[in-house]
Motif scaffolding. Structure first.
Motif, PDB file in Angstrom:
ATOM      1  N   THR A 313     -16.963 -29.888 -25.582  1.00 38.46           N
ATOM      2  CA  THR A 313     -15.671 -30.071 -24.913  1.00 38.46           C
ATOM      3  C   THR A 313     -15.124 -31.428 -25.307  1.00 38.46           C
ATOM      4  O   THR A 313     -15.807 -32.446 -25.161  1.00 38.46           O
ATOM      5  N   ASP A 364     -18.535 -32.813 -23.143  1.00 34.50           N
ATOM      6  CA  ASP A 364     -19.762 -32.052 -22.914  1.00 34.50           C
ATOM      7  C   ASP A 364     -20.582 -32.059 -24.195  1.00 34.50           C
ATOM      8  O   ASP A 364     -20.035 -31.918 -25.299  1.00 34.50           O
ATOM      9  N   THR A 371     -26.445 -27.596 -21.790  1.00 35.72           N
ATOM     10  CA  THR A 371     -25.284 -28.483 -21.894  1.00 35.72           C
ATOM     11  C   THR A 371     -25.388 -29.639 -20.908  1.00 35.72           C
ATOM     12  O   THR A 371     -25.749 -29.446 -19.747  1.00 35.72           O
ATOM     13  N   ARG A 373     -22.955 -32.080 -19.084  1.00 36.72           N
ATOM     14  CA  ARG A 373     -21.522 -32.114 -18.813  1.00 36.72           C
ATOM     15  C   ARG A 373     -21.056 -33.518 -18.422  1.00 36.72           C
ATOM     16  O   ARG A 373     -21.809 -34.312 -17.884  1.00 36.72           O
ATOM     17  N   SER A 374     -19.798 -33.766 -18.696  1.00 34.04           N
ATOM     18  CA  SER A 374     -19.119 -35.009 -18.290  1.00 34.04           C
ATOM     19  C   SER A 374     -19.853 -36.253 -18.771  1.00 34.04           C
ATOM     20  O   SER A 374     -20.195 -37.145 -17.995  1.00 34.04           O
ATOM     21  N   THR A 427     -22.820 -34.795 -11.763  1.00 29.38           N
ATOM     22  CA  THR A 427     -23.991 -34.068 -12.264  1.00 29.38           C
ATOM     23  C   THR A 427     -25.309 -34.708 -11.840  1.00 29.38           C
ATOM     24  O   THR A 427     -26.373 -34.165 -12.108  1.00 29.38           O
TER      25      THR A 427
END
Length: 455
Positions: A313, A364, A371, A373-374, A427
């Motif tokens: 991402t 990501d 994965t 994320r962020s 997360t």
């Protein structure tokens, strides 16, 4: 070649004069430039190579040395010693210097002469300072300018753009040392802001334990970052941990502040983020990283490692406000969005404060196991990964930003990271990307096979 002479035949730099035949001098190297080349006017189509260095043999005398010759000779000679080494020079040519012209580009020296080296007649040898004269070691810690003649960083910030282009002396403590950064020149060559000699010297500095006196650095206003910068030039000589009253006071202050935990948060964060990537060798999969965090029982120390994966991402072509944030030009910390002011530099007047736009992107990271994320892709790391500065990014059309995104998105990359536990983060893990470059296919495949074999 000249024959070696005994130590008693050394001539003091202060006693040199053009009528002195076949002198033999010794000194410690206090400054040095990179090798450069110029078209040879006598032999059209060929180039002559050169580099300069400065040696010192007493508190009051130092002199510039210049060498010209074939590429093989000059590069070999340059690579044979570094700043801080002791050298003996046999049979140099002593020449009067044209101070007004030469000191525009070379360190200002008290000597009225310069030394020229000849491949056929001169000899340069390195030797341990302990084997020659221990007095030479102490000279490395004596500034070449008046130790009270300097600008503080506060002075530079306060004077701002009025100092643009000026060449000044600076006394400062080293709070962090970053990795060497490179850029591509217009003719596709790799370039850098500082020369190799200065970069090697800077890599030896210990953050929060080093003070430097930098004589004759160029002060510029960086319009892209909207802040003042100092750049090493061919005139610059940097003295590490100078033995002066002013430097000792600064050194004591930094040490006491560090021990008391009184350094500003952005300074601590910058120092922690500065890590030698060559020292990071542990390779993880996303799944292994998550498992390690879960098993840490909330006590995970900052973890550095490598993931062979890809950015899955990367929203840089939609809303600029989600890509850029403003940072303080003094401490580089992200400023308050509402007031656009820094809450950490409270001792700096509002008139002296400024901000600059910086990448601050959430991405990501994905591999074959899952994965993350962020993750943060920000500041200089983002510029390096995307291959463009913030200023260049803002000049792009939407379709160009999309094309830029797809140069990195979903491409197998070698990603260096730092992970810390952060219960307040969405997360539970705060992941900062320290480097993200397209991976060598063979290296990535070998790593992937090794990971699967270990399962």
């Amino acid at each position: 070649m000249a024959h070696s002479r005994s130590a008693r035949d050394f001539v003091a730099l202060s006693d040199l004069h053009p009528n002195l035949a076949r002198p033999n001098v010794i000194g410690v190297v206090i400054g040095k430039t990179d090798v450069r080349s110029f078209p040879d006017r006598k032999n059209i189509g060929t180039e002559r190579y050169t580099f300069n260095f400065t040696i010192r043999d007493s508190p009051t005398c130092f002199i510039n040395v210049q060498s010209w010759g074939r590429e093989e000779y000059i590069r070999s000679l340059s690579e044979s010693f570094r700043v801080g080494d002791c050298v003996t020079i046999e049979n140099p040519l002593i020449q009067s210097k044209e101070a007004e012209r030469e000191e525009k580009f070379n360190p200002v020296t008290p000597s009225g002469y310069k030394l020229l080296l000849s491949e056929n007649h001169s000899v340069v040898k390195t030797s341990s300072c302990y084997d020659t004269d221990t007095r030479l070691l102490a000279l490395l810690h004596l500034p070449v300018k008046d130790p009270q003649d300097y600008y503080s960083l506060g002075d530079i910030v306060a004077n701002g753009q009025s100092l643009h282009g000026r060449v000044l002396n600076v006394l400062a403590a080293v709070m962090a040392v970053g990795e060497p950064k490179y850029f591509m020149t217009s003719d596709k060559r790799k370039g850098q802001s500082w020369d190799n000699e200065s970069i090697q010297l800077a890599q030896s500095w210990v953050p929060q334990e080093t003070v430097i006196f930098a004589s004759d650095v160029r002060i510029n206003f960086d319009k892209f970052r909207n802040c003042m910068t100092a750049t090493v030039i061919s005139k610059t000589i940097i003295t590490t941990n100078p033995e002066t009253a002013e430097a000792n006071v600064l050194f004591s202050f930094i040490k006491e502040s560090a021990q008391a935990g009184a350094l500003p948060s952005p300074v601590k964060e910058l120092a922690n983020e500065t890590i030698n990537l060559e020292a990071v060798v542990d390779v993880y999969t996303v799944e292994q990283l998550k498992e390690k965090a879960l098993q840490s029982d909330g006590k995970l120390e900052p973890l550095h490692g490598i993931i062979y994966g890809y950015i899955s991402t990367l929203d840089i072509d939609e809303n600029v406000s989600r890509v850029l944030r403003n940072r303080c030009s003094i401490c580089r910390f992200i400023v308050n969005e509402a007031s656009n002011t820094c809450t950490f530099c409270s001792d700096v007047s509002p008139e002296a404060k400024s901000t600059f736009a910086s990448f601050d992107i959430l991405v990501d990271v994905t591999d074959h196991t899952g994965t993350l994320r962020s993750c943060y892709l920000s500041d200089c790391v983002a510029e390096e990964s995307l291959g463009c500065t913030v200023h260049e990014f803002l000049m792009l059309e939407e379709n160009q930003k999309t094309a830029l995104k797809w140069q990195l998105l979903l491409e197998r990359s070698k990603i260096y990271f730092k992970v810390t536990l952060s219960p307040n983060w969405r997360t539970g893990l705060k992941v900062n990307l320290l480097s993200c470059r397209l991976a060598d296919p063979v290296e990535a495949s070998q790593s992937l096979l090794g990971r699967e074999w270990n399962y």
